[in-house]
Design an enzyme around this catalytic site. Structure first.
Site, mmCIF file in Angstrom:
data_model
loop_
_atom_site.group_PDB
_atom_site.id
_atom_site.type_symbol
_atom_site.label_atom_id
_atom_site.label_comp_id
_atom_site.label_asym_id
_atom_site.label_seq_id
_atom_site.Cartn_x
_atom_site.Cartn_y
_atom_site.Cartn_z
ATOM 1 N N TYR A 53 -42.607 -17.085 -6.324
ATOM 2 C CA TYR A 53 -42.839 -16.274 -5.142
ATOM 3 C C TYR A 53 -43.082 -14.820 -5.554
ATOM 4 C CZ TYR A 53 -40.745 -20.234 -2.604
ATOM 5 O OH TYR A 53 -40.452 -21.473 -2.096
ATOM 6 N N PRO A 206 -40.988 -26.934 7.602
ATOM 7 C CA PRO A 206 -40.664 -27.830 8.721
ATOM 8 C C PRO A 206 -41.533 -27.585 9.950
ATOM 9 C CG PRO A 206 -39.035 -26.081 8.571
ATOM 10 C CD PRO A 206 -39.893 -25.971 7.346
ATOM 11 N N LEU A 207 -42.235 -26.455 9.990
ATOM 12 C CA LEU A 207 -43.122 -26.138 11.110
ATOM 13 C C LEU A 207 -44.573 -26.488 10.793
ATOM 14 C CD1 LEU A 207 -41.578 -22.697 12.150
ATOM 15 C CD2 LEU A 207 -41.080 -24.974 13.066
ATOM 16 N N LEU A 212 -47.438 -26.289 13.796
ATOM 17 C CA LEU A 212 -46.685 -26.898 14.890
ATOM 18 C C LEU A 212 -46.197 -25.885 15.926
ATOM 19 C CD1 LEU A 212 -44.678 -29.528 12.840
ATOM 20 C CD2 LEU A 212 -46.342 -30.020 14.627
ATOM 21 N N GLY A 214 -48.160 -24.068 17.543
ATOM 22 C CA GLY A 214 -49.220 -24.004 18.538
ATOM 23 C C GLY A 214 -50.100 -22.786 18.437
#
Length: 314
Positions: A53, A206-207, A212, A214
């Protein structure tokens, strides 16, 4: 924020973790300080970081924040170090692993990490040699626990069984992998193996890499990762026709529950069997606060079943 045990170990972490992938890239030290402060104030403990990172900058920034704004003892550091090549070998060779761990500790400005995540399964090196590095790290106090990043189910099972033969200290307590409504691959092999061996899953992205939420339904917002030259390919990989159907189902569920699509997607992952924590990244403290709000949402059984159905990878 509620906490969970990681697999069958004694390690406890907040069920939502803070990822630091953007630190040192699009997140400066002030924003990072605000994020970690808000996270800890809300009861969060698990902070995930890696040498890759920002080429080590994220770990340096985390070390700086822990020395100025947040107490080291208030966080659980899940650290993934790089594996440099050199005279001590590369990959999962004992010398390279321990050298990489020392470098990570130096960047973080601490004498230990709580969960040392080995970067990958290296078929070129005997498993026993890799696990002996974990034993050395645990016995020397440089790490409390160890885990694997991105293993296949058989690899995780192999490491767990070999670790038990060595006395148990080197048995991984966690496995980190991408897992979301858009990426249910871990359910084939990895999650069953993890559940069988008492190993907790740390779910990253997880999104669905932001899809997810939107935000990409009507295009690509200028301030989103999808508009960033460096991260656009990362997001585009999840913007498919199948994903669009899943996103609309998440939006419908969120509307019916009076909550955000972010909370619905995150709650689905968080409460899947075997998941110890879902790791989220954030642009700023406000975005992180929105993710932490999902901690209180429990999806009704009928909504979970509908999301299971529409996202079924088969």
């Amino acid at each position: 924020m509620r906490r969970r045990r990681v697999g069958g170990s004694g390690l406890e972490v907040s069920q939502i973790g803070l990822g630091t992938m953007t630190w040192g890239v699009s997140t400066d030290v002030d924003a990072a300080t605000n994020q970690l402060t808000a996270f800890v104030d809300a009861g969060g403990t698990l902070v995930e970081t890696a040498e890759s990172y920002g080429n080590g900058v994220a770990q340096q920034m985390l070390g700086e924040v822990l020395s100025t704004a947040v107490r080291r003892e208030d966080v659980v550091i899940a650290g993934r170090g790089g594996v440099p090549g050199g005279p001590l070998g590369e990959g999962s060779a004992r010398g390279a692993l321990l050298d990489g761990l020392d470098s990570m500790l130096e960047r973080l400005g601490t004498d230990h990490i709580d969960l040392w995540q080995l970067p990958f399964f290296d078929a070129r090196v005997p498993v026993e040699e890799t696990l002996s590095a974990v034993q050395v790290a645990v016995y020397s106090g440089k790490t409390r626990y160890a885990g694997l990043v991105g293993p296949a189910g058989w690899q995780l099972a192999t490491v767990a069984e070999r670790g038990r033969m060595l006395g148990g200290v080197a048995v991984p307590v966690a496995a980190q992998a991408e897992y979301s409504l858009l990426c249910r691959g871990p359910e084939r092999e990895l999650l069953p193996a993890a559940l069988h061996h008492g190993i907790g899953l740390l779910a990253w992205a997880p999104l669905g890499r932001g899809v997810l939420t939107g935000k990409y339904v009507d295009g690509t917002p200028a301030d989103s990762r999808g508009a960033s030259p460096g991260l656009a390919p990362y997001v585009e990989a999840r913007r498919t026709e199948h994903a669009t159907r899943i996103v609309h189902a998440v939006l419908t569920a969120a509307d019916g529950l009076g909550t955000s699509p972010l909370s619905v997607a995150l709650a689905w992952v968080r409460d899947q069997p075997g998941v110890a924590a879902a790791i989220v990244g954030a642009r700023d403290a406000a975005q992180l606060t929105a993710s932490m709000a999902a901690d209180q949402l429990v999806l009704p059984a009928e909504i979970r079943a509908a999301l299971d159905d529409v996202s079924d990878p088969r």
